[in-house]
Design a protein around this motif. Structure first.
Motif, PDB file in Angstrom:
ATOM      1  N   LEU A  25       0.845  -1.191   0.000  1.00 27.14           N
ATOM      2  CA  LEU A  25       0.000   0.000   0.000  1.00 27.14           C
ATOM      3  C   LEU A  25       0.886   1.249   0.000  1.00 27.14           C
ATOM      4  O   LEU A  25       2.022   1.226   0.465  1.00 27.14           O
ATOM      5  CB  LEU A  25      -0.907   0.016   1.241  1.00 27.14           C
ATOM      6  CG  LEU A  25      -1.580  -1.296   1.669  1.00 27.14           C
ATOM      7  CD1 LEU A  25      -2.322  -1.100   2.991  1.00 27.14           C
ATOM      8  CD2 LEU A  25      -2.539  -1.795   0.594  1.00 27.14           C
ATOM      9  N   LYS A  26       0.310   2.337  -0.521  1.00 28.30           N
ATOM     10  CA  LYS A  26       0.967   3.643  -0.467  1.00 28.30           C
ATOM     11  C   LYS A  26      -0.032   4.666   0.037  1.00 28.30           C
ATOM     12  O   LYS A  26      -1.224   4.575  -0.250  1.00 28.30           O
ATOM     13  CB  LYS A  26       1.444   4.082  -1.866  1.00 28.30           C
ATOM     14  CG  LYS A  26       2.668   3.395  -2.406  1.00 28.30           C
ATOM     15  CD  LYS A  26       2.970   3.914  -3.814  1.00 28.30           C
ATOM     16  CE  LYS A  26       4.221   3.291  -4.405  1.00 28.30           C
ATOM     17  NZ  LYS A  26       5.447   3.842  -3.819  1.00 28.30           N
ATOM     18  N   HIS A  27       0.462   5.657   0.774  1.00 31.80           N
ATOM     19  CA  HIS A  27      -0.402   6.767   1.169  1.00 31.80           C
ATOM     20  C   HIS A  27       0.460   8.010   1.357  1.00 31.80           C
ATOM     21  O   HIS A  27       1.681   7.935   1.506  1.00 31.80           O
ATOM     22  CB  HIS A  27      -1.191   6.436   2.440  1.00 31.80           C
ATOM     23  CG  HIS A  27      -0.345   6.193   3.657  1.00 31.80           C
ATOM     24  ND1 HIS A  27      -0.676   6.667   4.900  1.00 31.80           N
ATOM     25  CD2 HIS A  27       0.826   5.519   3.822  1.00 31.80           C
ATOM     26  CE1 HIS A  27       0.237   6.292   5.780  1.00 31.80           C
ATOM     27  NE2 HIS A  27       1.145   5.583   5.144  1.00 31.80           N
ATOM     28  N   LYS A  28      -0.202   9.158   1.350  1.00 37.10           N
ATOM     29  CA  LYS A  28       0.514  10.431   1.411  1.00 37.10           C
ATOM     30  C   LYS A  28       0.280  11.104   2.754  1.00 37.10           C
ATOM     31  O   LYS A  28      -0.851  11.259   3.189  1.00 37.10           O
ATOM     32  CB  LYS A  28       0.044  11.350   0.274  1.00 37.10           C
ATOM     33  CG  LYS A  28       0.877  12.622   0.115  1.00 37.10           C
ATOM     34  CD  LYS A  28       0.413  13.424  -1.098  1.00 37.10           C
ATOM     35  CE  LYS A  28       1.308  14.638  -1.314  1.00 37.10           C
ATOM     36  NZ  LYS A  28       0.890  15.423  -2.504  1.00 37.10           N
ATOM     37  N   ALA A  32       4.506  13.810   1.419  1.00 43.01           N
ATOM     38  CA  ALA A  32       5.233  12.790   0.647  1.00 43.01           C
ATOM     39  C   ALA A  32       4.491  11.464   0.697  1.00 43.01           C
ATOM     40  O   ALA A  32       3.716  11.189   1.617  1.00 43.01           O
ATOM     41  CB  ALA A  32       6.642  12.619   1.210  1.00 43.01           C
ATOM     42  N   TRP A  33       4.735  10.631  -0.334  1.00 43.20           N
ATOM     43  CA  TRP A  33       4.124   9.314  -0.405  1.00 43.20           C
ATOM     44  C   TRP A  33       5.002   8.301   0.330  1.00 43.20           C
ATOM     45  O   TRP A  33       6.218   8.285   0.173  1.00 43.20           O
ATOM     46  CB  TRP A  33       3.928   8.887  -1.861  1.00 43.20           C
ATOM     47  CG  TRP A  33       2.798   9.631  -2.510  1.00 43.20           C
ATOM     48  CD1 TRP A  33       2.868  10.854  -3.119  1.00 43.20           C
ATOM     49  CD2 TRP A  33       1.440   9.214  -2.598  1.00 43.20           C
ATOM     50  NE1 TRP A  33       1.637  11.226  -3.576  1.00 43.20           N
ATOM     51  CE2 TRP A  33       0.731  10.232  -3.269  1.00 43.20           C
ATOM     52  CE3 TRP A  33       0.747   8.084  -2.176  1.00 43.20           C
ATOM     53  CZ2 TRP A  33      -0.629  10.157  -3.531  1.00 43.20           C
ATOM     54  CZ3 TRP A  33      -0.614   7.999  -2.434  1.00 43.20           C
ATOM     55  CH2 TRP A  33      -1.295   9.026  -3.102  1.00 43.20           C
ATOM     56  N   HIS A  34       4.361   7.460   1.136  1.00 39.29           N
ATOM     57  CA  HIS A  34       5.080   6.471   1.938  1.00 39.29           C
ATOM     58  C   HIS A  34       4.530   5.070   1.643  1.00 39.29           C
ATOM     59  O   HIS A  34       3.332   4.897   1.425  1.00 39.29           O
ATOM     60  CB  HIS A  34       4.927   6.777   3.423  1.00 39.29           C
ATOM     61  CG  HIS A  34       5.484   8.116   3.818  1.00 39.29           C
ATOM     62  ND1 HIS A  34       6.762   8.282   4.298  1.00 39.29           N
ATOM     63  CD2 HIS A  34       4.939   9.361   3.781  1.00 39.29           C
ATOM     64  CE1 HIS A  34       6.979   9.562   4.556  1.00 39.29           C
ATOM     65  NE2 HIS A  34       5.886  10.242   4.250  1.00 39.29           N
ATOM     66  N   ASP A  35       5.430   4.088   1.681  1.00 34.82           N
ATOM     67  CA  ASP A  35       5.060   2.691   1.440  1.00 34.82           C
ATOM     68  C   ASP A  35       4.673   1.993   2.739  1.00 34.82           C
ATOM     69  O   ASP A  35       5.230   2.280   3.803  1.00 34.82           O
ATOM     70  CB  ASP A  35       6.217   1.920   0.813  1.00 34.82           C
ATOM     71  CG  ASP A  35       6.509   2.365  -0.612  1.00 34.82           C
ATOM     72  OD1 ASP A  35       5.691   3.125  -1.177  1.00 34.82           O
ATOM     73  OD2 ASP A  35       7.568   1.961  -1.137  1.00 34.82           O
ATOM     74  N   ASN A  69     -11.021   7.094   1.482  1.00 33.87           N
ATOM     75  CA  ASN A  69      -9.995   6.103   1.135  1.00 33.87           C
ATOM     76  C   ASN A  69      -8.738   6.319   1.968  1.00 33.87           C
ATOM     77  O   ASN A  69      -8.236   7.447   2.074  1.00 33.87           O
ATOM     78  CB  ASN A  69      -9.630   6.216  -0.350  1.00 33.87           C
ATOM     79  CG  ASN A  69     -10.757   5.784  -1.263  1.00 33.87           C
ATOM     80  OD1 ASN A  69     -11.840   5.453  -0.799  1.00 33.87           O
ATOM     81  ND2 ASN A  69     -10.509   5.786  -2.556  1.00 33.87           N
ATOM     82  N   MET A  70      -8.235   5.273   2.534  1.00 35.22           N
ATOM     83  CA  MET A  70      -6.979   5.291   3.291  1.00 35.22           C
ATOM     84  C   MET A  70      -6.549   3.848   3.510  1.00 35.22           C
ATOM     85  O   MET A  70      -7.376   2.934   3.450  1.00 35.22           O
ATOM     86  CB  MET A  70      -7.162   6.003   4.637  1.00 35.22           C
ATOM     87  CG  MET A  70      -8.210   5.378   5.549  1.00 35.22           C
ATOM     88  SD  MET A  70      -8.383   6.268   7.136  1.00 35.22           S
ATOM     89  CE  MET A  70      -9.121   7.807   6.595  1.00 35.22           C
ATOM     90  N   PRO A  71      -5.252   3.594   3.743  1.00 34.39           N
ATOM     91  CA  PRO A  71      -4.811   2.214   3.958  1.00 34.39           C
ATOM     92  C   PRO A  71      -5.569   1.501   5.075  1.00 34.39           C
ATOM     93  O   PRO A  71      -5.859   0.305   4.973  1.00 34.39           O
ATOM     94  CB  PRO A  71      -3.325   2.381   4.302  1.00 34.39           C
ATOM     95  CG  PRO A  71      -2.917   3.629   3.587  1.00 34.39           C
ATOM     96  CD  PRO A  71      -4.110   4.536   3.678  1.00 34.39           C
ATOM     97  N   LYS A  72      -5.894   2.224   6.142  1.00 33.76           N
ATOM     98  CA  LYS A  72      -6.596   1.589   7.259  1.00 33.76           C
ATOM     99  C   LYS A  72      -8.005   1.130   6.866  1.00 33.76           C
ATOM    100  O   LYS A  72      -8.572   0.256   7.524  1.00 33.76           O
ATOM    101  CB  LYS A  72      -6.642   2.532   8.458  1.00 33.76           C
ATOM    102  CG  LYS A  72      -5.296   2.658   9.156  1.00 33.76           C
ATOM    103  CD  LYS A  72      -5.318   3.677  10.287  1.00 33.76           C
ATOM    104  CE  LYS A  72      -3.940   3.807  10.918  1.00 33.76           C
ATOM    105  NZ  LYS A  72      -3.869   4.897  11.918  1.00 33.76           N
ATOM    106  N   GLY A 248      -1.189  -9.130  -6.002  1.00 33.82           N
ATOM    107  CA  GLY A 248       0.070  -8.728  -5.373  1.00 33.82           C
ATOM    108  C   GLY A 248       0.593  -7.391  -5.844  1.00 33.82           C
ATOM    109  O   GLY A 248       1.747  -7.032  -5.577  1.00 33.82           O
ATOM    110  N   ALA A 249      -0.237  -6.622  -6.561  1.00 31.21           N
ATOM    111  CA  ALA A 249       0.164  -5.289  -7.009  1.00 31.21           C
ATOM    112  C   ALA A 249       0.088  -4.307  -5.834  1.00 31.21           C
ATOM    113  O   ALA A 249      -0.299  -4.663  -4.718  1.00 31.21           O
ATOM    114  CB  ALA A 249      -0.739  -4.833  -8.150  1.00 31.21           C
ATOM    115  N   THR A 250       0.466  -3.052  -6.073  1.00 32.40           N
ATOM    116  CA  THR A 250       0.494  -2.026  -5.025  1.00 32.40           C
ATOM    117  C   THR A 250      -0.709  -1.102  -5.175  1.00 32.40           C
ATOM    118  O   THR A 250      -1.026  -0.665  -6.280  1.00 32.40           O
ATOM    119  CB  THR A 250       1.796  -1.200  -5.114  1.00 32.40           C
ATOM    120  OG1 THR A 250       2.918  -2.078  -5.014  1.00 32.40           O
ATOM    121  CG2 THR A 250       1.864  -0.165  -4.006  1.00 32.40           C
TER     122      THR A 250
END
Length: 611
Positions: A25-28, A32-35, A69-72, A248-250
């Motif tokens: 996952l990526k989020h900003k 900055a964008w973080h993995d 939308n967010m990784p959580k 398995g993509a990001t």
């Protein structure tokens, strides 16, 4: 029969093992964008599962996710699914009242909220929701009230530590072992253009069949990066995100959709879901910019797009371009087409498109640029995709060919009927509504009219439930008219009026950015938007554009009069659903005076345009 290998939980857990430190996952944040690695993702998912077990949730109990939308969002979603709990997404733009209806109807016990606005609304309705036990605030910035039913994300995850860890682990492992394709995954509540939303019951078989079909139809790999742009609370982005995780993509999460232009340049995604309006805006913006260019630049743009269109046609017809065309296209790509693709980050290999019909001209244009837009058709009730443009051959005026496993046929009144493992189990607590939605052979009645051509391409001819009948007995498909006129860069929104009326009219919200630029060029002076919309040069320009745009429509379908509105239709005022569909009844009631004025017997406007 769909194989258990397509059980999303089992596959995601395998990706966690295989993925390790690779970005899941990526989020900003902080500019900055973080993995977030697969290992970190897996740890968070498991912690959610354990916390839900500690909360005492039983198999197939319900949790809600009320957030942008967010990784959580996905951590909560997959974490709940691992514990065989059902997730219920709630649109982040829902009012407290709308959210309370979903929470109560779905029997939600734990509610994950994304930001302060959703948290405050949830606290306000907590006492109305009898089964709701806990609110979990996913963002650290949320200020929690002093009550017994609110927890931060971190405190919620730590809550399992108070229990017997060995007992919880045993229960968790048992639930993973018992996971099967008959379990419910989710209840997704329909947008509700009319009446109360209905909870669509989708199970693992539904999602597994779509995963299986997409693996067969689309080529997604672990190297792909998807920009998660549409709301996860809608079936399109939710199902697509599951496919991204499955392969398995990001997945890169965009919280603020207003920042999509910047995100495209920063993330440089290879794939991304979007709705037709997204493509319409890009199409109109490019053509507007070109229209202001020099003769040489206009000619070069036209030539380059023509070269791209010819190569795209060769691909669709599965024939090799000539040597001269290849050379010309290579030059066109270097000078023009690659620069236009760079507007979308420059790395796009495929862009699924759904939610409404994409105008054929716009579809052809993006393929001419070398952007593989894949228009699809589906519903919440079919776990999204029923048909999509095949590759490489497709008809750009169609909505593609049927997905693997989907049985699609044309029924009474030309209605598109669907049967297959992707079709919902039914509407939650609504057996009569469910029964009415299926025919005697178990086919889902979509409410869309359509037809097939000899090559198996499916075409939508109109929306049965939205057909309007003029007082003269003519049937109008409003979405066709709105799609025809709405692609103009001067038009932001349009709502067609025709039911029981003598002729077709429309309420139009202009694109004020384009309109104000036009007014500046003409040296038009005005105090505010209302005055600008009344200026004779503006009215006459828009009348001419509307007339030109709808030349290919039948005379009885054409908009004869329209009213310009200074404010856009919005979800806050109840005029749009969370998926940006028009709530026509609300709009008709709210703008009754403006509508009546268009049908005034004199045929004249009550306010003369300003000179």
């Amino acid at each position: 029969m769909t194989s258990s290998e397509f059980h999303i939980v089992k596959k995601v857990r395998q990706q966690v093992v295989d993925g390790g430190d690779r970005a899941a996952l990526k989020h900003k944040f902080d500019g900055a964008w973080h993995d977030i690695s697969w290992s970190q993702f897996g740890q968070q998912m498991d912690a959610v599962s354990m916390a839900l077990l500690a909360q005492g949730l039983s198999v197939q109990d319900k949790v809600g996710i009320y957030a942008n939308n967010m990784p959580k969002w996905t951590m909560a979603d997959i974490g709940a699914l691992q514990a065989r709990v059902v997730t219920v997404p709630i649109y982040p733009t829902n009012t407290a009242e709308q959210s309370a209806y979903v929470i109560q109807n779905a029997d939600v016990k734990v509610l994950f909220v994304g930001e302060q606005e959703q948290y405050d609304a949830s606290v306000g309705i907590f006492d109305q929701c009898e089964q709701l036990e806990l609110i979990v605030a996913m963002c650290d910035s949320i200020k929690l009230e002093d009550n017994s039913f609110s927890l931060s994300w971190d405190d919620f995850l730590k809550s399992s530590e108070k229990n017997d860890t060995e007992t919880l682990n045993t229960e968790f492992e048992q639930r993973l072992a018992d996971a099967n394709l008959d379990d419910l995954v989710t209840l997704i509540y329909t947008s509700g253009t009319t009446g109360q939303p209905k909870g669509v019951m989708l199970d693992y078989t539904n999602f597994a069949s779509q995963l299986e079909g997409h693996v067969e139809r689309l080529n997604l790999t672990k190297d792909d990066v998807s920009l998660c742009f549409l709301p996860l609370s809608h079936v399109f982005e939710r199902a697509w995100t599951m496919f991204v995780l499955y392969t398995g993509a990001t997945n890169a999460y965009l919280v603020d959709t207003m920042q999509v232009k910047d995100a495209l340049g920063e993330v440089k995604p290879t794939v991304m879901c979007a709705v037709p309006r997204f493509y319409e805006k890009i199409f109109s913006a490019i053509h507007e910019k070109v229209s202001r260019s020099s003769f040489v630049k206009k000619a070069m743009f036209t030539w380059a797009v023509n070269m791209g269109a010819r190569v795209a046609l060769c691909k669709q017809e599965e024939r090799e371009p000539s040597y001269l065309l290849k050379r010309s296209h290579a030059l066109a790509d270097k000078l023009v087409l690659s620069k236009l693709r760079a507007l979308l980050g420059g790395n796009i290999t495929m862009m699924p498109c759904g939610g409404a019909k994409l105008d054929e001209t716009i579809g052809r244009f993006f393929h001419a640029l070398g952007l593989n837009v894949k228009l699809g058709y589906g519903m919440t009730e079919t776990t999204a995709t029923v048909s999509c443009w095949d590759e490489p051959a497709f008809n750009p005026d169609s909505i593609g060919t049927s997905m693997p496993g989907a049985q699609v046929k044309i029924g009474e009144n030309n209605e598109i009927l669907v049967r297959g493992p992707m079709v919902m189990r039914g509407y939650y607590k609504l057996p009569e509504e469910t029964a009415k939605t299926f025919d005697e052979h178990g086919f889902l009645k979509t409410g869309d009219a359509g037809q097939f051509d000899d090559n198996g391409n499916l075409f939508i001819t109109d929306r049965i439930k939205e057909l309007m009948k003029t007082s003269g007995g003519k049937y109008i498909a409003p979405q066709v008219v709105e799609g025809t006129i709405g692609k103009d860069h001067f038009i932001e929104q349009i709502a067609v009026i025709a039911d029981t009326r003598k002729f077709v009219s429309a309420l139009i919200v202009p694109s004020f950015e384009a309109l104000e630029e036009h007014a500046k060029e003409l040296n038009i002076k005005y105090h505010d938007k209302v005055e600008l919309l009344k200026h004779s040069q503006i009215v006459e320009m828009l009348e001419a554009r509307v007339a030109e745009l709808q030349q290919n429509l039948a005379k009885f379908e054409q908009v004869k009069k329209f009213k310009l509105l200074p404010k856009a239709f919005s979800m806050e005022k109840g005029e749009l659903t969370p998926t940006q569909k028009l709530r026509r009844k609300v709009i008709n009631d709210r703008y009754q005076d403006e509508i009546d004025e268009m049908y005034d017997e004199t045929g004249k406007s009550k306010s003369k345009p300003k000179k």
